[in-house]
Scaffold this active site. Sequence first.
Site, PDB file in Angstrom:
ATOM      1  N   LYS A   1      27.415  32.095   7.472  1.00  0.00           N
ATOM      2  CA  LYS A   1      28.747  31.691   7.919  1.00  0.00           C
ATOM      3  C   LYS A   1      28.627  31.097   9.333  1.00  0.00           C
ATOM      4  O   LYS A   1      28.254  29.938   9.448  1.00  0.00           O
ATOM      5  CB  LYS A   1      29.714  32.875   7.809  1.00  0.00           C
ATOM      6  CG  LYS A   1      29.808  33.342   6.323  1.00  0.00           C
ATOM      7  CD  LYS A   1      30.864  34.348   6.059  1.00  0.00           C
ATOM      8  CE  LYS A   1      30.713  35.034   4.716  1.00  0.00           C
ATOM      9  NZ  LYS A   1      31.028  34.219   3.548  1.00  0.00           N
TER      10      LYS A   1
ATOM     11  N   THR B   1      12.180  40.270  -5.169  1.00  0.00           N
ATOM     12  CA  THR B   1      12.747  38.918  -5.204  1.00  0.00           C
ATOM     13  C   THR B   1      12.009  38.035  -4.192  1.00  0.00           C
ATOM     14  O   THR B   1      11.524  38.521  -3.169  1.00  0.00           O
ATOM     15  CB  THR B   1      14.272  38.965  -4.914  1.00  0.00           C
ATOM     16  OG1 THR B   1      14.828  37.672  -5.109  1.00  0.00           O
ATOM     17  CG2 THR B   1      14.590  39.439  -3.510  1.00  0.00           C
TER      18      THR B   1
ATOM     19  N   ARG C   1      38.963  29.813 -11.860  1.00  0.00           N
ATOM     20  CA  ARG C   1      38.579  29.158 -10.605  1.00  0.00           C
ATOM     21  C   ARG C   1      38.013  27.760 -10.866  1.00  0.00           C
ATOM     22  O   ARG C   1      37.165  27.605 -11.743  1.00  0.00           O
ATOM     23  CB  ARG C   1      37.520  29.982  -9.874  1.00  0.00           C
ATOM     24  CG  ARG C   1      38.055  31.325  -9.401  1.00  0.00           C
ATOM     25  CD  ARG C   1      36.909  32.177  -8.908  1.00  0.00           C
ATOM     26  NE  ARG C   1      37.281  33.587  -8.894  1.00  0.00           N
ATOM     27  CZ  ARG C   1      37.595  34.267  -7.792  1.00  0.00           C
ATOM     28  NH1 ARG C   1      37.580  33.686  -6.638  1.00  0.00           N
ATOM     29  NH2 ARG C   1      37.925  35.533  -7.881  1.00  0.00           N
TER      30      ARG C   1
ATOM     31  N   THR D   1      41.450  37.670  -5.326  1.00  0.00           N
ATOM     32  CA  THR D   1      40.867  37.692  -3.978  1.00  0.00           C
ATOM     33  C   THR D   1      41.848  38.342  -3.000  1.00  0.00           C
ATOM     34  O   THR D   1      41.446  39.052  -2.074  1.00  0.00           O
ATOM     35  CB  THR D   1      40.510  36.258  -3.531  1.00  0.00           C
ATOM     36  OG1 THR D   1      39.700  35.675  -4.561  1.00  0.00           O
ATOM     37  CG2 THR D   1      39.727  36.242  -2.233  1.00  0.00           C
TER      38      THR D   1
ATOM     39  N   HIS E   1      31.900  38.443   9.092  1.00  0.00           N
ATOM     40  CA  HIS E   1      32.866  37.460   9.616  1.00  0.00           C
ATOM     41  C   HIS E   1      32.977  37.528  11.140  1.00  0.00           C
ATOM     42  O   HIS E   1      33.959  37.055  11.706  1.00  0.00           O
ATOM     43  CB  HIS E   1      34.231  37.659   8.956  1.00  0.00           C
ATOM     44  CG  HIS E   1      34.191  37.338   7.502  1.00  0.00           C
ATOM     45  ND1 HIS E   1      34.243  36.047   7.015  1.00  0.00           N
ATOM     46  CD2 HIS E   1      34.018  38.134   6.423  1.00  0.00           C
ATOM     47  CE1 HIS E   1      34.140  36.068   5.704  1.00  0.00           C
ATOM     48  NE2 HIS E   1      33.997  37.313   5.305  1.00  0.00           N
TER      49      HIS E   1
HETATM   50  N1  PMP Z   1      30.562  40.780   3.327  1.00  0.00           N
HETATM   51  C1  PMP Z   1      31.767  40.186   3.450  1.00  0.00           C
HETATM   52  C2  PMP Z   1      32.851  40.928   4.152  1.00  0.00           C
HETATM   53  C3  PMP Z   1      31.984  38.901   2.929  1.00  0.00           C
HETATM   54  O1  PMP Z   1      33.180  38.316   3.047  1.00  0.00           O
HETATM   55  C4  PMP Z   1      30.923  38.232   2.279  1.00  0.00           C
HETATM   56  C5  PMP Z   1      31.042  36.832   1.684  1.00  0.00           C
HETATM   57  N2  PMP Z   1      32.208  36.225   1.700  1.00  0.00           N
HETATM   58  C6  PMP Z   1      29.698  38.895   2.175  1.00  0.00           C
HETATM   59  C7  PMP Z   1      29.550  40.150   2.701  1.00  0.00           C
HETATM   60  C8  PMP Z   1      28.547  38.230   1.502  1.00  0.00           C
HETATM   61  O2  PMP Z   1      27.887  37.409   2.412  1.00  0.00           O
HETATM   62  P1  PMP Z   1      27.068  36.126   1.896  1.00  0.00           P
HETATM   63  O3  PMP Z   1      28.083  35.050   1.688  1.00  0.00           O
HETATM   64  O4  PMP Z   1      26.092  35.860   2.961  1.00  0.00           O
HETATM   65  O5  PMP Z   1      26.426  36.529   0.607  1.00  0.00           O
END
Ligand code: PMP
Length: 409
Positions: A247, A276, A21, A362, A216
């Site tokens: 997002k 954390t 990548r 991916t 999403h």
């Molecule tokens: N769940 C899904 C379906 C995702 O696509 C992603 C990230 N692409 C995450 C969780 C993780 O979320 P974040 O980017 O906030 O860590």
Amino acid sequence: MDYRAFFTNALDGLRQEGRYRVFADIERVAGAFPRARYHDGERVRDVIVWCSNDYLGMGQNDKVRQAMHRSIDLCGTGAGGTRNIAGTNHSHVLLERELADLHGKEAALLFTSGYVSNWAALSTLAAKLPNCVVLSDAGNHASMIEGIRHSRADYRIFKHNSPEDLARCLREVEPGRAKLVAFESVYSMDGDIAPIAELCDVAEQYDAMTYLDEVHAVGLYGRHGAGIAERDGVMNRLTIIQGTLGKAFGVVGGYIASSAPVVDFVRSFASGFIFTTALPPMLAAGALASVRHLKESQREREAQQRHVRMLRERLDERGIPHLANPSHIVPVMVGDPVKCRTVANLLLDDFDIYIQPINYPTVPRGTERLRITPSPLHSRADIYRLVAALDEVWEQTGLARAPGVIRKQ
Ligand code: PMP
């Protein structure tokens, strides 16, 4: 042992498989989304970004930016500790209340990312529920899979988006065991949407808990932007709804929303929550402004959907193959890793259009694609330019045209 050789050989292996990548080095410009500066070695150029998960441009929204500035001025930068030791700031408390309300749940809990929320919540629940079996959709995200694996609980994978196969798997579980069904609403690479009500029907029939990843979908669907479960009127049927602030909400962070005891349980047992440092208060303040804005405003969602429709229609006119789906994600299918990269390079070099090629692992081999995400801030002219550019690149590279959209088998 030659440690250095070990690492370089492993990386060479990735390169040979075409899986290495490379980051696109972009610089977002406040107030200019989806325009950005692209750093290509010494060369810097202005590009239009067509693959951002800042789906609604909220990362550039004035209210969100002002809330974050105000928070820095009031509270400084970092949270100062874990949530249990000096790290809980009033912004976290307000944001958790807001998220619980958004999803119609009693409580919510913040994590440092969506990934961490899935990993921490699922690993904790599956490990601690008595003799738990997890039923996991075949398309689930890595963060869910890792959490489930880490729990060491038994798990079964049901066919993607198939209530029938979920029922078949649940029938085989011995009576008396705890059961947790984990799935997503909008799947990020194909943009298909889960039949949430039907999956809940089956889960309820077998007395299973449900865990829905709406990463999403939050901000994007439903009258208040709570996601597909809100749109479908089924939020109350899900035990746990998980989302991201990174997002559509344009900031960073993850969360779960559920009943008070479930949230309190995860808060009390999940090491990924306990050990954390809390999110910086400014991030919680920015996310709060974003969630509140998208709870009321339909403008961004409507403009995004309009642009998605417009893009799909233009792609159809030119025969550019794309997956049919009911979401905001437009996967333009190339089907070959080298050609996919070539297409992306031509778009960048000749048209100043940035779309990251998506290759294996991916997506499955042979389904390499450009994952396009139209935002409310792309203009009609941007859409026409994008399709004209794709048309030209398709011509140059001799890629096949599709007479209609592609329907997944
Ligand atoms: N769940 C899904 C379906 C995702 O696509 C992603 C990230 N692409 C995450 C969780 C993780 O979320 P974040 O980017 O906030 O860590």
